[in-house]
Scaffold this motif. Structure first.
Motif, PDB file in Angstrom:
ATOM      1  N   MET A  15     -17.312  27.739 -27.446  1.00 62.24           N
ATOM      2  CA  MET A  15     -17.094  26.628 -26.538  1.00 62.24           C
ATOM      3  C   MET A  15     -18.106  26.747 -25.391  1.00 62.24           C
ATOM      4  N   ASP A  16     -18.813  25.642 -25.130  1.00 58.49           N
ATOM      5  CA  ASP A  16     -19.782  25.625 -24.037  1.00 58.49           C
ATOM      6  C   ASP A  16     -19.073  25.440 -22.706  1.00 58.49           C
ATOM      7  N   GLU A  17     -19.485  26.223 -21.712  1.00 59.54           N
ATOM      8  CA  GLU A  17     -18.965  26.034 -20.364  1.00 59.54           C
ATOM      9  C   GLU A  17     -19.717  24.900 -19.691  1.00 59.54           C
ATOM     10  N   ILE A  18     -19.015  24.187 -18.819  1.00 62.95           N
ATOM     11  CA  ILE A  18     -19.650  23.140 -18.025  1.00 62.95           C
ATOM     12  C   ILE A  18     -19.458  23.478 -16.552  1.00 62.95           C
ATOM     13  N   GLU A  19     -20.253  22.861 -15.744  1.00 64.12           N
ATOM     14  CA  GLU A  19     -20.133  23.019 -14.293  1.00 64.12           C
ATOM     15  C   GLU A  19     -19.131  21.987 -13.764  1.00 64.12           C
ATOM     16  N   TRP A  20     -18.548  22.262 -12.601  1.00 57.52           N
ATOM     17  CA  TRP A  20     -17.616  21.333 -11.978  1.00 57.52           C
ATOM     18  C   TRP A  20     -18.266  19.961 -11.820  1.00 57.52           C
ATOM     19  N   ALA A  21     -19.539  19.934 -11.453  1.00 57.87           N
ATOM     20  CA  ALA A  21     -20.238  18.662 -11.261  1.00 57.87           C
ATOM     21  C   ALA A  21     -20.253  17.830 -12.546  1.00 57.87           C
ATOM     22  N   ASP A  22     -20.340  18.499 -13.706  1.00 56.65           N
ATOM     23  CA  ASP A  22     -20.307  17.779 -14.982  1.00 56.65           C
ATOM     24  C   ASP A  22     -18.956  17.100 -15.169  1.00 56.65           C
ATOM     25  N   PHE A  23     -17.882  17.833 -14.928  1.00 48.91           N
ATOM     26  CA  PHE A  23     -16.535  17.285 -15.078  1.00 48.91           C
ATOM     27  C   PHE A  23     -16.289  16.164 -14.072  1.00 48.91           C
ATOM     28  N   ALA A  24     -16.791  16.333 -12.866  1.00 50.74           N
ATOM     29  CA  ALA A  24     -16.553  15.348 -11.809  1.00 50.74           C
ATOM     30  C   ALA A  24     -17.179  13.994 -12.144  1.00 50.74           C
ATOM     31  N   LYS A  25     -18.163  13.960 -13.019  1.00 49.87           N
ATOM     32  CA  LYS A  25     -18.807  12.702 -13.404  1.00 49.87           C
ATOM     33  C   LYS A  25     -17.919  11.847 -14.305  1.00 49.87           C
ATOM     34  N   VAL A  26     -16.956  12.458 -14.986  1.00 53.54           N
ATOM     35  CA  VAL A  26     -16.104  11.738 -15.926  1.00 53.54           C
ATOM     36  C   VAL A  26     -14.972  11.046 -15.160  1.00 53.54           C
ATOM     37  N   GLU A  27     -14.910   9.725 -15.279  1.00 53.29           N
ATOM     38  CA  GLU A  27     -13.865   8.940 -14.622  1.00 53.29           C
ATOM     39  C   GLU A  27     -12.690   8.784 -15.580  1.00 53.29           C
ATOM     40  N   LEU A  28     -11.723   9.683 -15.482  1.00 55.24           N
ATOM     41  CA  LEU A  28     -10.497   9.603 -16.271  1.00 55.24           C
ATOM     42  C   LEU A  28      -9.463   8.881 -15.422  1.00 55.24           C
ATOM     43  N   ARG A  29      -9.078   7.689 -15.870  1.00 56.22           N
ATOM     44  CA  ARG A  29      -8.155   6.845 -15.110  1.00 56.22           C
ATOM     45  C   ARG A  29      -6.963   6.445 -15.958  1.00 56.22           C
ATOM     46  N   VAL A  30      -5.881   6.105 -15.280  1.00 61.54           N
ATOM     47  CA  VAL A  30      -4.674   5.621 -15.953  1.00 61.54           C
ATOM     48  C   VAL A  30      -4.701   4.099 -15.972  1.00 61.54           C
ATOM     49  N   GLY A  31      -4.331   3.563 -17.123  1.00 65.90           N
ATOM     50  CA  GLY A  31      -4.185   2.115 -17.259  1.00 65.90           C
ATOM     51  C   GLY A  31      -2.978   1.795 -18.110  1.00 65.90           C
ATOM     52  N   THR A  32      -2.528   0.567 -18.014  1.00 64.55           N
ATOM     53  CA  THR A  32      -1.381   0.102 -18.786  1.00 64.55           C
ATOM     54  C   THR A  32      -1.857  -0.840 -19.885  1.00 64.55           C
ATOM     55  N   ILE A  33      -1.424  -0.569 -21.114  1.00 66.01           N
ATOM     56  CA  ILE A  33      -1.767  -1.433 -22.236  1.00 66.01           C
ATOM     57  C   ILE A  33      -0.986  -2.742 -22.091  1.00 66.01           C
ATOM     58  N   VAL A  34      -1.716  -3.848 -22.049  1.00 63.44           N
ATOM     59  CA  VAL A  34      -1.066  -5.157 -21.906  1.00 63.44           C
ATOM     60  C   VAL A  34      -1.155  -5.986 -23.181  1.00 63.44           C
ATOM     61  N   GLU A  35      -2.050  -5.581 -24.083  1.00 64.25           N
ATOM     62  CA  GLU A  35      -2.178  -6.279 -25.369  1.00 64.25           C
ATOM     63  C   GLU A  35      -2.645  -5.278 -26.413  1.00 64.25           C
ATOM     64  N   ALA A  36      -2.064  -5.346 -27.596  1.00 65.50           N
ATOM     65  CA  ALA A  36      -2.451  -4.476 -28.716  1.00 65.50           C
ATOM     66  C   ALA A  36      -2.341  -5.284 -29.996  1.00 65.50           C
ATOM     67  N   GLU A  37      -3.393  -5.218 -30.807  1.00 58.24           N
ATOM     68  CA  GLU A  37      -3.390  -5.984 -32.058  1.00 58.24           C
ATOM     69  C   GLU A  37      -4.200  -5.242 -33.109  1.00 58.24           C
ATOM     70  N   ALA A  38      -3.956  -5.563 -34.354  1.00 57.13           N
ATOM     71  CA  ALA A  38      -4.722  -4.968 -35.450  1.00 57.13           C
ATOM     72  C   ALA A  38      -6.196  -5.296 -35.259  1.00 57.13           C
ATOM     73  N   PHE A  39      -7.045  -4.381 -35.668  1.00 56.41           N
ATOM     74  CA  PHE A  39      -8.499  -4.561 -35.589  1.00 56.41           C
ATOM     75  C   PHE A  39      -9.063  -4.357 -36.990  1.00 56.41           C
ATOM     76  N   PRO A  40      -8.876  -5.357 -37.873  1.00 54.58           N
ATOM     77  CA  PRO A  40      -9.250  -5.201 -39.280  1.00 54.58           C
ATOM     78  C   PRO A  40     -10.749  -5.015 -39.518  1.00 54.58           C
TER      79      PRO A  40
END
Length: 112
Positions: free
Chosen positions: A1-26
């Motif tokens: 497993m490669d180690e990353i620096e804190w600055a690398d992780f800080a670049k990732v915007e992990l946010r919470v959202g609410t699913i308002v629509e879901a449908e099949a994607f054929p």
């Protein structure tokens, strides 16, 4: 497993959202749903393709909060442009379990 620096992780915007629509994607190569996720006023609504059909039905996804990466560039998936990456974990059988907060938080909240 490669180690990353804190600055690398800080670049990732992990946010919470609410699913308002879901449908099949054929049109997707592998079974998937097309999701519309509300990340609140600052980020807005984003679309995503999610390969979660083994464990979830579209109707049960409505109102579910999920954790997603919102700062990837848009990606074309068939006829749809995916605007975020909804996260989850693979089980031993390959099915994906969504990453979700265990209590409600405001849409757009950033992973701490």
């Amino acid at each position: 497993m490669d180690e990353i620096e804190w600055a690398d992780f800080a670049k990732v915007e992990l946010r919470v959202g609410t699913i308002v629509e879901a449908e099949a994607f054929p049109e997707a190569r592998r079974p998937a749903y097309r999701l519309h996720v509300d990340f609140g006023e600052a980020i807005g609504m984003r679309k995503s393709s999610a390969q979660i059909t083994e464990l979830y039905e579209p109707a049960e996804l409505i109102g579910k909060q999920v954790v997603a990466v919102v700062n990837f560039p848009p990606k074309q998936i068939g006829p749809m442009t995916s605007e975020c990456l909804v996260t989850g974990f693979h089980r031993e059988d390959g099915a994906v379990v969504l990453a979700t907060p265990d209590m409600a938080v405001p849409n757009g909240a950033k992973l701490a």
